[in-house]
Scaffold this motif. Structure first.
Motif, PDB file in Angstrom:
ATOM      1  N   ASP A 249       3.797  11.876  -2.618  1.00  0.00           N
ATOM      2  CA  ASP A 249       3.504  13.291  -2.763  1.00  0.00           C
ATOM      3  C   ASP A 249       4.416  13.864  -3.842  1.00  0.00           C
TER       4      ASP A 249
ATOM      5  N   LYS B 155       6.339  14.462   4.784  1.00  0.00           N
ATOM      6  CA  LYS B 155       6.625  14.820   3.400  1.00  0.00           C
ATOM      7  C   LYS B 155       7.405  16.125   3.288  1.00  0.00           C
TER       8      LYS B 155
ATOM      9  N   GLN C 280      -0.644   6.773   4.510  1.00  0.00           N
ATOM     10  CA  GLN C 280      -1.114   8.139   4.262  1.00  0.00           C
ATOM     11  C   GLN C 280      -0.844   9.042   5.458  1.00  0.00           C
TER      12      GLN C 280
ATOM     13  N   LEU D 207       2.871   9.854   5.522  1.00  0.00           N
ATOM     14  CA  LEU D 207       3.173  10.826   4.471  1.00  0.00           C
ATOM     15  C   LEU D 207       2.804  12.235   4.919  1.00  0.00           C
ATOM     16  N   SER D 208       1.650  12.380   5.542  1.00  0.00           N
ATOM     17  CA  SER D 208       1.220  13.707   5.993  1.00  0.00           C
ATOM     18  C   SER D 208       2.175  14.288   7.031  1.00  0.00           C
TER      19      SER D 208
ATOM     20  N   ALA E  79       1.720   5.544  -0.573  1.00  0.00           N
ATOM     21  CA  ALA E  79       1.284   6.935  -0.492  1.00  0.00           C
ATOM     22  C   ALA E  79       2.455   7.795  -0.935  1.00  0.00           C
TER      23      ALA E  79
ATOM     24  N   LEU F  13      -2.793   1.049   4.291  1.00  0.00           N
ATOM     25  CA  LEU F  13      -2.883   2.247   3.450  1.00  0.00           C
ATOM     26  C   LEU F  13      -3.103   3.485   4.309  1.00  0.00           C
ATOM     27  N   SER F  14      -3.991   3.402   5.299  1.00  0.00           N
ATOM     28  CA  SER F  14      -4.242   4.548   6.169  1.00  0.00           C
ATOM     29  C   SER F  14      -2.975   4.956   6.912  1.00  0.00           C
TER      30      SER F  14
ATOM     31  N   GLN G 251       0.868  -1.179   0.000  1.00  0.00           N
ATOM     32  CA  GLN G 251       0.000   0.000   0.000  1.00  0.00           C
ATOM     33  C   GLN G 251       0.904   1.228   0.000  1.00  0.00           C
TER      34      GLN G 251
END
Length: 388
Positions: free
Chosen positions: A256, A293, A286, A289-290, A254, A282-283, A252
């Protein structure tokens, strides 16, 4: 200026995991302590906490020849009392009794105790059992502790993630399995100063008491004073291409594009996560990443000399533990940011009359979240995002 009253107790007459311990107080011989617990950053795992205690051995009382109870493995507790309140700073086990001398010719003997907390014991225990069923992360950690034979108090969150069943286990390292569980959950496991195995799940820092700052440290009037700040603004924790794979699942990802354009592709990859569904992997990707990044001007660590403001600082340096949230302000850098304590070290030298505390820090997530059925996180606001 004065120091808190240091109490060092050793369970000389007890076996290491006895509950309760029969303590022998060796405080009168204690001349210095060093304690280090936690981790450097939120992406690290928490290894065993350690402590060093230096004892006067002028009567040769701490040599093995003096007592059959002078053995490695004995339980040890270090606490400090300030203003009639006692704080447990470290509870663990003596790894070694190391004799040395303050002067030549065997004069002024001392004994240095090297200690580690329960995490080291767990790292030396292998589980052989019928295994564990699918269960929440906090339940799994509790079951590992039971397999180890731990029967005293714990402080374990229930957990948010279901952890896959293991099947039969043969020589599975207990601490490695706990690391795998906390990585799947994105939580932390550590041994508190009182010796309690402690687990914070990934929602812990979004809820009381960790979702609000306990104190502000800064350079304005009325703020708590620090001695040293360790700032950084670098690329160490930039990740813009994240891939997470659960055990038996598919990768999964993610990513940017803007971050990749600014800093190049920076990968973070984990496989074998003990999760039950791909959507949770996946969550998590993500969410990571938040958080990572983009770079941020941050404070890696703060050093405090509590004797500079005893009344205000000693209760904080003695009481604040991992996950405690604080605010740091540095006017010249326009810094006004919240952090969580990730690591703690204390150095006390009774001979010099000094005390130094250093906290390793990570940025607190200032985003508000929405989580179904979680008190305080169930109201959607304009600035909230869904928490997994």
């Amino acid at each position: 200026m004065s120091l808190p009253t240091i109490t060092v107790r050793i369970g000389l007459a007890s076996d290491p995991l006895d509950n309760p311990q029969t303590w022998t107080d060796v405080s009168v011989d204690t001349t210095a302590i060093h304690i280090q617990r936690g981790r450097q950053h939120a992406l690290d795992r928490i290894e065993a906490g350690i402590a060093t205690v230096i004892l006067k051995n002028f009567s040769n009382q701490y040599y093995p020849a003096s007592s059959a109870n002078i053995k490695p493995g004995k339980c040890i507790n270090i606490r400090a009392t300030y203003d009639a309140t006692t704080y447990d700073l470290f509870t663990g086990f003596i790894e070694s009794w190391q004799p040395s001398w303050l002067s030549g010719a065997g004069l002024c003997p001392i004994m240095t105790l090297q200690c580690a907390d329960l995490i080291k014991n767990l790292a030396r225990f292998e589980i052989t059992s019928a295994g564990y069923s699918q269960q929440l992360s906090g339940t799994r950690i509790g079951n590992v502790l039971t397999s180890f034979g731990y029967v005293a108090t714990t402080d374990l969150d229930a957990g948010q993630s279901n952890i896959i069943a293991t099947g039969a286990l043969a020589s599975k390292n207990a601490m490695q399995h706990i690391f795998e569980v906390t990585e799947a959950e994105r939580g932390i496991f550590f041994i508190a100063g009182n010796g309690y195995p402690t687990f914070h799940d990934r929602h812990a820092r979004m809820k009381s008491p960790f979702n609000s700052s306990s104190a502000t440290f800064g350079d304005d009037l009325g703020e708590n004073k620090y001695q040293i700040l360790e700032p950084s603004y670098d690329d160490e924790f930039i990740y813009n291409d994240i891939s997470l794979t659960r055990s038996g699942g598919t990768a999964q990802t993610a990513t940017d594009a803007t971050s990749k354009g600014d800093y190049g592709t920076r990968n973070l990859s984990k496989t074998g996560l003990l999760l039950t569904v791909d959507t949770e992997a996946l969550s998590q990707a993500q969410f990571l990443l938040s958080q990572y990044k983009n770079p941020a001007f941050r404070i890696r660590a703060i050093t405090l000399y509590p004797q500079a403001d005893e009344v205000n600082l000693y209760p904080k340096v003695l009481n604040y533990d991992l996950s405690t949230r604080i605010t740091l302000r540095l006017n010249q850098a326009s810094l006004d940011t919240d952090y969580h304590i990730e690591g703690i070290s204390h150095d006390c030298d009774a001979r010099e009359g000094t005390w130094t505390t250093r906290w390793q820090l990570s940025d607190a997530d200032n985003q508000q979240y929405w989580a179904i059925g979680v008190t305080g996180l169930s109201e959607i606001g304009l600035t909230t995002r869904v928490c997994y």
